[in-house]
Design a protein around this motif. Structure first.
Motif, short mmCIF file in Angstrom:
data_model
loop_
_atom_site.label_atom_id
_atom_site.label_comp_id
_atom_site.label_asym_id
_atom_site.label_seq_id
_atom_site.Cartn_x
_atom_site.Cartn_y
_atom_site.Cartn_z
N GLY A 11 35.31 43.59 43.77
CA GLY A 11 34.20 43.96 42.90
C GLY A 11 32.85 43.80 43.59
N PHE A 12 31.78 44.08 42.85
CA PHE A 12 30.44 44.03 43.42
C PHE A 12 30.12 42.63 43.98
N ILE A 13 30.21 41.61 43.13
CA ILE A 13 29.87 40.25 43.61
C ILE A 13 30.96 39.74 44.56
N ASP A 32 42.76 40.64 43.88
CA ASP A 32 42.23 41.66 42.93
C ASP A 32 43.41 42.46 42.41
N TYR A 53 48.70 34.23 38.66
CA TYR A 53 47.95 33.66 39.78
C TYR A 53 48.74 32.58 40.50
N SER A 69 36.10 37.87 39.01
CA SER A 69 36.73 38.96 38.25
C SER A 69 36.17 38.92 36.84
N ALA A 71 35.16 41.43 33.07
CA ALA A 71 34.44 42.64 32.65
C ALA A 71 32.96 42.35 32.79
N TYR A 137 30.40 40.42 24.92
CA TYR A 137 30.41 39.94 26.31
C TYR A 137 29.87 38.51 26.39
N LYS A 141 31.94 35.14 27.43
CA LYS A 141 31.54 34.30 28.57
C LYS A 141 31.41 32.85 28.11
N LYS A 174 26.09 50.42 38.47
CA LYS A 174 25.98 50.25 37.02
C LYS A 174 24.67 49.53 36.76
N1 LIG Z 1 26.73 42.26 38.12
C1 LIG Z 1 25.94 41.48 37.38
O1 LIG Z 1 24.74 41.75 37.18
C2 LIG Z 1 26.49 40.23 36.75
C3 LIG Z 1 25.59 39.35 36.15
C4 LIG Z 1 26.10 38.19 35.54
C5 LIG Z 1 27.46 37.94 35.57
N2 LIG Z 1 28.30 38.83 36.14
C6 LIG Z 1 29.73 38.53 36.09
O2 LIG Z 1 30.23 38.43 37.41
C7 LIG Z 1 31.58 38.90 37.46
C8 LIG Z 1 31.67 39.97 38.53
O3 LIG Z 1 30.75 41.01 38.23
P1 LIG Z 1 30.75 42.35 39.11
O4 LIG Z 1 29.49 43.03 38.78
O5 LIG Z 1 31.10 42.01 40.50
O6 LIG Z 1 31.97 43.12 38.41
P2 LIG Z 1 32.95 44.23 39.05
O7 LIG Z 1 33.49 44.99 37.89
O8 LIG Z 1 32.26 44.97 40.14
O9 LIG Z 1 34.11 43.35 39.71
C9 LIG Z 1 35.15 42.75 39.01
C10 LIG Z 1 36.39 42.78 39.89
O10 LIG Z 1 37.43 42.05 39.24
C11 LIG Z 1 38.63 42.75 39.44
N3 LIG Z 1 39.62 42.32 38.44
C12 LIG Z 1 39.78 42.76 37.17
N4 LIG Z 1 40.79 42.10 36.58
C13 LIG Z 1 41.26 41.20 37.49
C14 LIG Z 1 42.27 40.22 37.47
N5 LIG Z 1 43.03 40.02 36.39
N6 LIG Z 1 42.47 39.44 38.56
C15 LIG Z 1 41.72 39.64 39.69
N7 LIG Z 1 40.75 40.57 39.76
C16 LIG Z 1 40.53 41.34 38.68
C17 LIG Z 1 38.24 44.21 39.33
O11 LIG Z 1 39.25 45.06 39.87
C18 LIG Z 1 36.95 44.20 40.11
O12 LIG Z 1 37.17 44.43 41.50
C19 LIG Z 1 31.93 39.40 36.07
O13 LIG Z 1 32.61 38.40 35.37
C20 LIG Z 1 30.57 39.61 35.44
O14 LIG Z 1 30.61 39.46 34.05
C21 LIG Z 1 27.85 39.97 36.75
#
Ligand SMILES: NC(=O)c1ccc[n+]([C@@H]2O[C@H](COP(=O)([O-])OP(=O)(O)OC[C@H]3O[C@@H](n4cnc5c(N)ncnc54)[C@H](O)[C@@H]3O)[C@@H](O)[C@H]2O)c1
Length: 301
Positions: A11-13, A32, A53, A69, A71, A137, A141, A174
């Motif tokens: 994912g992104f982070i 993932d 896991y 991981s 949503a 959401y 969390k 996004k």
């Molecule tokens: N991007 C932001 O601005 C932001 C801000 C605050 C919190 N977050 C939180 O950080 C986390 C990551 O955000 P992101 O933007 O990288 O999201 P993202 O959707 O880009 O990445 C999530 C990753 O998790 C994977 N995934 C889904 N189900 C899984 C599972 N059961 N086991 C292992 N991997 C799984 C997905 O395939 C994806 O690669 C999320 O929980 C999000 O709520 C994000």
């Protein structure tokens, strides 16, 4: 070299963190739902519907496990709250159960969100502020944070929740940066939700990775929750201006004057806890936006 497990490593982070920690001499394993990792790291695939896991711990123990991981969309959480709950809360419980059985000594960091605060009574928001989520959401969390506390209090696990505020950087397809940049590139006018005066506390992905690095490499015990942000309140209209400037655009901006359901109005974090671990912002919003636009222009070709 210490072993680190990143769940949600594609994912992104998670993908940025995998590279950052590998470059900072950690032995990184990813996990993932995709069949392959994005980068050259050891990797476990889990089923998206019934992730198990436990198999990850059959051969290795990890010093730290970071759950990236879950949503990550407020609007989607209104449309499919059950899916959001599964990804953001149920999976955290499954991860902690496996960890309790097989890797109980590790540090577990769950990426939570500022969404747990909702519309705070005062700024900057301290970790002990009242929690009043305004979206499914945010509620989910908060459920995940409660589960982390449960395992911390009753089973002695070193579980902490990181309340990330507004993350941005290359690879993000996004949220506001992507939406405004695409509209600036392709639409005749730039239509934006709200008044433009709403504020967010933006943090570049490199600074998020650095913050996590500081936390996992610290000898100090980590608190239950930690705000991850820069402690700076930036109005949405300033972000629009930075993006227009990076794209050299003179297009008209039209604010809807209405806020989207689930979007809080004003956010600014108190980051004194994070600063105790040595955190300092390294990427300014101006430079971060320029870098993001350069990435997007190449990605759109
Ligand atoms: N991007 C932001 O601005 C932001 C801000 C605050 C919190 N977050 C939180 O950080 C986390 C990551 O955000 P992101 O933007 O990288 O999201 P993202 O959707 O880009 O990445 C999530 C990753 O998790 C994977 N995934 C889904 N189900 C899984 C599972 N059961 N086991 C292992 N991997 C799984 C997905 O395939 C994806 O690669 C999320 O929980 C999000 O709520 C994000």
């Amino acid at each position: 070299m210490e072993n680190i497990l990143i769940i949600g490593s594609n994912g992104f982070i998670g993908s940025h963190l995998s590279v950052y920690l590998k470059d900072n001499v950690y032995d990184v394993t990813g996990c993932d739902i995709a069949s392959k990792p994005l980068y050259d790291i050891k990797y476990f695939q889990v089923d998206s519907l019934k992730p198990d896991y436990s198999k990850i711990f059959n051969h290795s123990e990890y010093a730290a496990i970071i759950n990236c991981s879950g949503a990550a969309s407020v609007p989607d959480s209104f449309k499919t709250p059950e899916t959001d709950f599964t990804l953001n809360a149920v999976n955290v419980m499954k991860q902690l159960e496996s960890i309790r059985e097989s890797n109980a000594g590790c540090t577990y960091l769950n990426i939570s969100s500022a969404a747990v605060y909702g519309n705070p009574a005062e700024l900057p928001i301290k970790e002990d502020a009242k929690l009043s989520p305004v979206s499914p959401y945010g509620f989910h969390k908060l459920c995940a944070e409660t589960i982390c506390n449960e395992y911390r209090t009753l089973y002695g696990l070193k579980a902490s929740s990181l309340r990330v505020f507004s993350a941005y950087g290359p690879g993000l397809r996004k949220q506001i940066f992507y939406d405004i940049a695409k509209k600036t590139m392709y639409d005749s006018e730039i239509h934006v939700f709200g008044t433009g005066n709403e504020t967010r506390d933006y943090i570049h992905i490199k600074d998020i990775c650095h913050a996590i690095y500081l936390l996992i490499s610290s000898k100090k015990a980590l608190p239950t929750v930690i705000n991850i942000a820069n402690g700076v309140q930036v109005p949405v209209k300033n972000v629009v201006d930075e993006i227009k400037s990076a794209l050299d655009s003179g297009k008209k901006v039209v604010f809807s004057e209405h806020n989207r359901t689930g979007d809080p109005l004003y956010w600014q974090a108190d980051i004194s806890v994070l600063k105790q671990f040595g955190y300092k912002q390294t990427v300014s919003l101006e430079n971060g936006v320029k870098e993001y636009i350069e990435w997007l222009k190449k990605a759109e070709k």
